[in-house]
Design an enzyme around this catalytic site. Structure first.
Site: not given
Ligand code: PMT
Length: 400
Positions: A214-216, A282
């Site tokens: 995933s991402n932030h 995102a």
């Protein structure tokens, strides 16, 4: 964030519920009004009580529900008269043919019709009934009469009715009714009747039952866009990745996890009727080719995960819609070049560039600093500011 710029706060609203199958939809309106800080009081006819229980409305409005003209324990002044002095607005929802005709003709024979005869505040009627009743001559005359008495009518919509007949008679949608309420309080609604899809937050691509890529993304930027659009009257569908934020009460929220989930949800929608799409999510570009159904054990010194490209969602759907498309580009280097390429490659109308590697910008921060580019080469810089203010400016720019 949406609480601060809320103008329904502290408004005293009486909702009169009459006997229609659509009475359950009033629960949603009460929820939205309460979340925006309004004080809601519910009054019900005897027939309304056959559709939704008094205790449901009492719990949602956090207030006593009035059902009787002559309660067992009457107060000093009759309750309905007392109430009529304190109100900012009256909403009759759903409004049956019966109540429309009674109020139009000054009939006061139960608590709701009597109160409506007393109240001089702005009154909105949201009718719901079978299409034949809506076309009945005396109902048409009653509605005309109510309009001539300066009452507001939110016309019912066409579609399938409870009777399974198709025609005009279905209660107007929640967004239309809320916008009518906002209009009474002179809230500017430039996005009234516009359908808007907003994506926000990260996607999560599972590796095994306990791990993912995933991402932030916190969802803050996307949720701020949702607030700005809802406050301007837009009918918002929010496609949200897993985040820890409360969505605006007026948004229809669909939760997604993976990029494929996001695409599936887009494909279910009628994109021809969408006016704007804000792609703030995102979306993870690559997903594991293999999803392990059991937790991967720590029994090797190294481990390779094979990835395949996720679908480019906005590129795929842009061919199916005439909506104005706003993509966000998150960059670490060559921002201007990369953002402009994304504008072109993804068939978007605007690209909003922000940086992942600058302080107070991009992921998880409460602030952002963005550059907006459009197809005609216009470039606008919005210097570092709170994400809600940046969102407000992005939305204003796009809709103007
Ligand atoms: O959520 P916050 O913590 O507040 O952070 C906000 C944000 C940094 C996530 C936001 O401002 C932002 O920049 N969102 C887009 C992040 C991103 O995925 O950028 P990108 O350059 O990789 O993608 C460009 C655009 O294509 C995006 O609109 C993205 O939604 C879309 N995309 C990306 C990949 C993919 N497979 N399909 C897509 O449609």
């Amino acid at each position: 964030m949406h609480q601060k710029i809320n103008s329904l706060k502290n408004k005293n609203i009486l909702i009169c519920v009459t006997g229609s199958i659509a009475a359950y939809k009033t629960c949603e309106i009460i929820r939205i009004l309460k979340k925006q800080g309004s004080n809601v009081k519910v009054m019900m006819t005897k027939s309304a009580e056959k559709f939704v229980g008094k205790s449901t409305f009492a719990a949602l409005s956090n207030n006593e529900v009035i059902t009787d003209l002559f309660p067992d324990t009457p107060k000093a002044g009759l309750e309905h008269i007392e109430l009529s002095f304190e109100l900012d607005l009256v909403l009759v929802m759903p409004a049956t043919a019966n109540i429309l005709s009674k109020v139009a003709n000054g009939i006061a024979d139960d608590v709701v019709s009597t109160t409506l005869c007393v109240c001089e505040q702005t009154t909105i009627f949201a009718p719901a009934m079978n299409y034949k009743m809506w076309q009945n001559k005396s109902v048409i005359e009653s509605v005309d009469k109510l309009i001539s008495m300066n009452k507001r009518i939110v016309n019912p919509e066409s579609g399938y009715l409870a009777s399974l007949h198709e025609g005009e008679g279905r209660l107007a949608n929640v967004n239309t009714i809320i916008n009518e309420i906002k209009d009474v309080f002179k809230i500017r609604l430039p996005l009234k009747n516009k359908n808007i899809i907003i994506t926000a937050g990260p996607t999560l691509e599972p590796i095994d039952p306990v791990r993912f890529i995933s991402n932030h993304s916190s969802g803050k930027m996307g949720y701020a866009i949702v607030d700005a659009v809802c406050n301007k009257g837009g009918n918002v569908t929010l496609l949200s990745g897993p985040v820890n934020l409360k969505p605006h009460p007026e948004a229809n929220v669909i939760n997604i996890k993976t990029a494929s989930d996001l695409l599936v949800e887009f494909e279910k929608m009628d994109l021809k009727n969408v006016d704007y799409i804000f792609m703030c999510a995102a979306v993870v570009d690559y997903t594991p080719t293999k999803k392990y159904d059991k937790k991967i054990k720590r029994d090797k010194s190294s481990f390779v995960i094979d990835l395949k490209e996720n679908p480019d969602i906005i590129k795929t759907i842009s061919e199916k819609t005439n909506a104005t498309i706003i993509v966000f580009a998150l960059e670490t280097n060559d921002g201007f070049i990369n953002a402009k390429n994304k504008l072109k490659n993804k068939n978007a109308d605007y690209v909003v560039l922000n940086y992942a590697n600058k302080k107070g910008q991009g992921f998880n921060s409460n602030t952002n600093h963005v550059y907006i580019f459009d197809k005609n080469g216009i470039e606008i810089e919005l210097r570092k500011d709170r994400k809600d203010r940046i969102a407000e400016k992005i939305v204003d720019l796009v809709i103007n």
